[in-house]
Design a protein around this motif. Structure first.
Motif, PDB file in Angstrom:
ATOM      1  N   SER A 116      -3.177   5.662  13.919  1.00 45.08           N
ATOM      2  CA  SER A 116      -2.348   5.501  12.728  1.00 45.08           C
ATOM      3  C   SER A 116      -3.152   5.545  11.449  1.00 45.08           C
ATOM      4  CB  SER A 116      -1.588   4.172  12.809  1.00 45.08           C
ATOM      5  OG  SER A 116      -2.493   3.092  12.817  1.00 45.08           O
ATOM      6  N   ASP A 117      -2.446   5.801  10.368  1.00 47.73           N
ATOM      7  CA  ASP A 117      -3.012   5.822   9.023  1.00 47.73           C
ATOM      8  C   ASP A 117      -2.078   4.954   8.181  1.00 47.73           C
ATOM      9  OD1 ASP A 117      -4.333   6.428   6.688  1.00 47.73           O
ATOM     10  OD2 ASP A 117      -3.418   8.404   6.465  1.00 47.73           O
ATOM     11  N   THR A 118      -2.554   3.780   7.796  1.00 44.07           N
ATOM     12  CA  THR A 118      -1.661   2.817   7.134  1.00 44.07           C
ATOM     13  C   THR A 118      -2.247   2.292   5.830  1.00 44.07           C
ATOM     14  OG1 THR A 118      -2.547   0.750   8.056  1.00 44.07           O
ATOM     15  CG2 THR A 118      -1.047   2.015   9.457  1.00 44.07           C
ATOM     16  N   LEU A 119      -1.359   1.769   5.004  1.00 45.67           N
ATOM     17  CA  LEU A 119      -1.719   1.060   3.779  1.00 45.67           C
ATOM     18  C   LEU A 119      -0.763  -0.122   3.654  1.00 45.67           C
ATOM     19  CD1 LEU A 119      -2.140   3.665   0.870  1.00 45.67           C
ATOM     20  CD2 LEU A 119      -3.924   2.297   1.925  1.00 45.67           C
ATOM     21  N   SER A 120      -1.170  -1.119   2.864  1.00 49.09           N
ATOM     22  CA  SER A 120      -0.219  -2.193   2.582  1.00 49.09           C
ATOM     23  C   SER A 120       0.838  -1.649   1.624  1.00 49.09           C
ATOM     24  CB  SER A 120      -0.931  -3.388   1.957  1.00 49.09           C
ATOM     25  OG  SER A 120      -1.357  -3.054   0.664  1.00 49.09           O
ATOM     26  N   VAL A 121       2.005  -2.260   1.613  1.00 49.08           N
ATOM     27  CA  VAL A 121       3.109  -1.782   0.764  1.00 49.08           C
ATOM     28  C   VAL A 121       2.667  -1.677  -0.692  1.00 49.08           C
ATOM     29  CG1 VAL A 121       5.449  -2.258  -0.049  1.00 49.08           C
ATOM     30  CG2 VAL A 121       4.827  -2.776   2.293  1.00 49.08           C
ATOM     31  N   GLU A 122       1.901  -2.658  -1.163  1.00 49.82           N
ATOM     32  CA  GLU A 122       1.472  -2.699  -2.564  1.00 49.82           C
ATOM     33  C   GLU A 122       0.624  -1.490  -2.937  1.00 49.82           C
ATOM     34  OE1 GLU A 122       0.896  -5.300  -0.366  1.00 49.82           O
ATOM     35  OE2 GLU A 122       2.730  -6.325  -0.963  1.00 49.82           O
ATOM     36  N   GLN A 123      -0.123  -0.958  -1.956  1.00 45.31           N
ATOM     37  CA  GLN A 123      -1.028   0.154  -2.246  1.00 45.31           C
ATOM     38  C   GLN A 123      -0.351   1.515  -2.155  1.00 45.31           C
ATOM     39  OE1 GLN A 123      -3.715  -1.223   0.932  1.00 45.31           O
ATOM     40  NE2 GLN A 123      -5.376  -0.866  -0.502  1.00 45.31           N
ATOM     41  N   CYS A 124       0.891   1.534  -1.666  1.00 41.13           N
ATOM     42  CA  CYS A 124       1.550   2.807  -1.383  1.00 41.13           C
ATOM     43  C   CYS A 124       2.092   3.485  -2.606  1.00 41.13           C
ATOM     44  CB  CYS A 124       2.723   2.582  -0.432  1.00 41.13           C
ATOM     45  SG  CYS A 124       2.180   2.320   1.211  1.00 41.13           S
ATOM     46  N   GLN A 125       2.214   4.790  -2.476  1.00 42.75           N
ATOM     47  CA  GLN A 125       2.857   5.559  -3.528  1.00 42.75           C
ATOM     48  C   GLN A 125       4.360   5.445  -3.391  1.00 42.75           C
ATOM     49  OE1 GLN A 125       0.608   9.408  -3.238  1.00 42.75           O
ATOM     50  NE2 GLN A 125       1.307   9.496  -5.361  1.00 42.75           N
ATOM     51  N   GLN A 126       5.037   5.383  -4.508  1.00 41.00           N
ATOM     52  CA  GLN A 126       6.491   5.324  -4.490  1.00 41.00           C
ATOM     53  C   GLN A 126       7.068   6.706  -4.732  1.00 41.00           C
ATOM     54  OE1 GLN A 126       8.212   2.327  -6.940  1.00 41.00           O
ATOM     55  NE2 GLN A 126       6.892   0.705  -6.163  1.00 41.00           N
ATOM     56  N   TYR A 127       8.067   7.036  -3.929  1.00 45.91           N
ATOM     57  CA  TYR A 127       8.794   8.286  -4.100  1.00 45.91           C
ATOM     58  C   TYR A 127      10.256   7.919  -4.293  1.00 45.91           C
ATOM     59  CZ  TYR A 127       4.592  10.327  -2.097  1.00 45.91           C
ATOM     60  OH  TYR A 127       3.292  10.684  -1.849  1.00 45.91           O
ATOM     61  N   GLY A 128      10.714   7.898  -5.546  1.00 48.96           N
ATOM     62  CA  GLY A 128      12.099   7.525  -5.819  1.00 48.96           C
ATOM     63  C   GLY A 128      12.363   6.110  -5.349  1.00 48.96           C
ATOM     64  N   ASP A 129      13.253   5.948  -4.371  1.00 52.10           N
ATOM     65  CA  ASP A 129      13.649   4.609  -3.948  1.00 52.10           C
ATOM     66  C   ASP A 129      12.902   4.124  -2.711  1.00 52.10           C
ATOM     67  OD1 ASP A 129      14.731   6.291  -2.113  1.00 52.10           O
ATOM     68  OD2 ASP A 129      16.797   5.631  -2.355  1.00 52.10           O
ATOM     69  N   HIS A 130      11.837   4.839  -2.316  1.00 50.16           N
ATOM     70  CA  HIS A 130      11.082   4.345  -1.170  1.00 50.16           C
ATOM     71  C   HIS A 130       9.585   4.559  -1.350  1.00 50.16           C
ATOM     72  CE1 HIS A 130      11.637   8.587  -0.182  1.00 50.16           C
ATOM     73  NE2 HIS A 130      10.595   8.476   0.606  1.00 50.16           N
ATOM     74  N   ALA A 131       8.816   3.776  -0.608  1.00 47.85           N
ATOM     75  CA  ALA A 131       7.358   3.878  -0.636  1.00 47.85           C
ATOM     76  C   ALA A 131       6.897   4.411   0.712  1.00 47.85           C
ATOM     77  CB  ALA A 131       6.743   2.509  -0.901  1.00 47.85           C
ATOM     78  N   GLU A 132       5.958   5.330   0.676  1.00 45.29           N
ATOM     79  CA  GLU A 132       5.417   5.829   1.934  1.00 45.29           C
ATOM     80  C   GLU A 132       3.954   6.210   1.774  1.00 45.29           C
ATOM     81  OE1 GLU A 132       8.248   9.179   2.475  1.00 45.29           O
ATOM     82  OE2 GLU A 132       6.453  10.431   2.465  1.00 45.29           O
ATOM     83  N   HIS A 133       3.317   6.506   2.901  1.00 45.67           N
ATOM     84  CA  HIS A 133       1.901   6.865   2.875  1.00 45.67           C
ATOM     85  C   HIS A 133       1.584   7.835   4.001  1.00 45.67           C
ATOM     86  CE1 HIS A 133      -2.429   6.651   2.879  1.00 45.67           C
ATOM     87  NE2 HIS A 133      -2.400   6.301   4.145  1.00 45.67           N
ATOM     88  N   GLY A 134       0.794   8.847   3.681  1.00 50.52           N
ATOM     89  CA  GLY A 134       0.240   9.705   4.713  1.00 50.52           C
ATOM     90  C   GLY A 134       1.051  10.942   5.025  1.00 50.52           C
ATOM     91  N   ALA A 135       0.349  11.912   5.643  1.00 50.09           N
ATOM     92  CA  ALA A 135       0.959  13.166   6.065  1.00 50.09           C
ATOM     93  C   ALA A 135       0.393  13.508   7.437  1.00 50.09           C
ATOM     94  CB  ALA A 135       0.636  14.274   5.067  1.00 50.09           C
ATOM     95  N   HIS A 136       1.276  13.779   8.385  1.00 48.12           N
ATOM     96  CA  HIS A 136       0.836  13.986   9.767  1.00 48.12           C
ATOM     97  C   HIS A 136      -0.148  15.146   9.911  1.00 48.12           C
ATOM     98  CE1 HIS A 136       4.497  11.571  10.486  1.00 48.12           C
ATOM     99  NE2 HIS A 136       3.778  11.097  11.479  1.00 48.12           N
ATOM    100  N   TYR A 137       0.191  16.278   9.334  1.00 44.07           N
ATOM    101  CA  TYR A 137      -0.692  17.435   9.501  1.00 44.07           C
ATOM    102  C   TYR A 137      -2.054  17.196   8.842  1.00 44.07           C
ATOM    103  CZ  TYR A 137      -2.754  22.006   9.471  1.00 44.07           C
ATOM    104  OH  TYR A 137      -3.641  23.022   9.657  1.00 44.07           O
TER     105      TYR A 137
END
Ligand SMILES: [Zn+2]
Length: 126
Positions: free
Chosen positions: A15-36
């Protein structure tokens, strides 16, 4: 609670994780990482990581944990063949509660789920 992406390689969580606080926000949700991107940049150092790199990035079951900012709710998106045992491992690694909502997302299909799957990657170990 952590946000990010994961793969389940023969029962081992990568896995590739971050804490919620460190994540980038995209509109109404926060996410991190790209599978490829994660797959292509990974330099394998374990047996599971070597197996992971020996196939196309979408060969093994994968998924994503996102945070819904408006609802203050974590969402866990998984491949259909991620089993209960793997879910427990994922929930522990991402520090999620047992009542986290799990959704099966058609974006996340491994070689078993995706009938159009082509492992277009040269295996080096064979
Ligand atoms: Zn699958």
């Amino acid at each position: 609670m952590r946000i990010g992406i994961f793969f389940v390689v023969d029962g081992v969580l990568i896995s590739d994780t971050l804490s919620v606080e460190q994540c980038q926000q995209y509109g109404d949700h926060a996410e991190h990482g790209a599978h490829y991107d994660y797959w292509s940049k990974l330099k394998p150092s374990t047996a599971a990581e070597s197996a992971f790199k020996a196939h196309a990035y979408d060969y093994y079951p994968r998924g994503r944990v996102v945070f819904d900012i408006n609802r203050h709710q974590v969402k866990l998106y998984v491949d259909r063949c991620i089993d209960a045992e793997a879910l427990v491992t994922i929930q522990a690694a991402f520090e999620l509660t047992n009542n986290t909502r799990v959704s099966y997302d058609e974006h996340y299909q491994c070689h078993r789920c995706n009938q159009m799957f082509v492992d277009d990657f040269d295996e080096i170990d064979e």
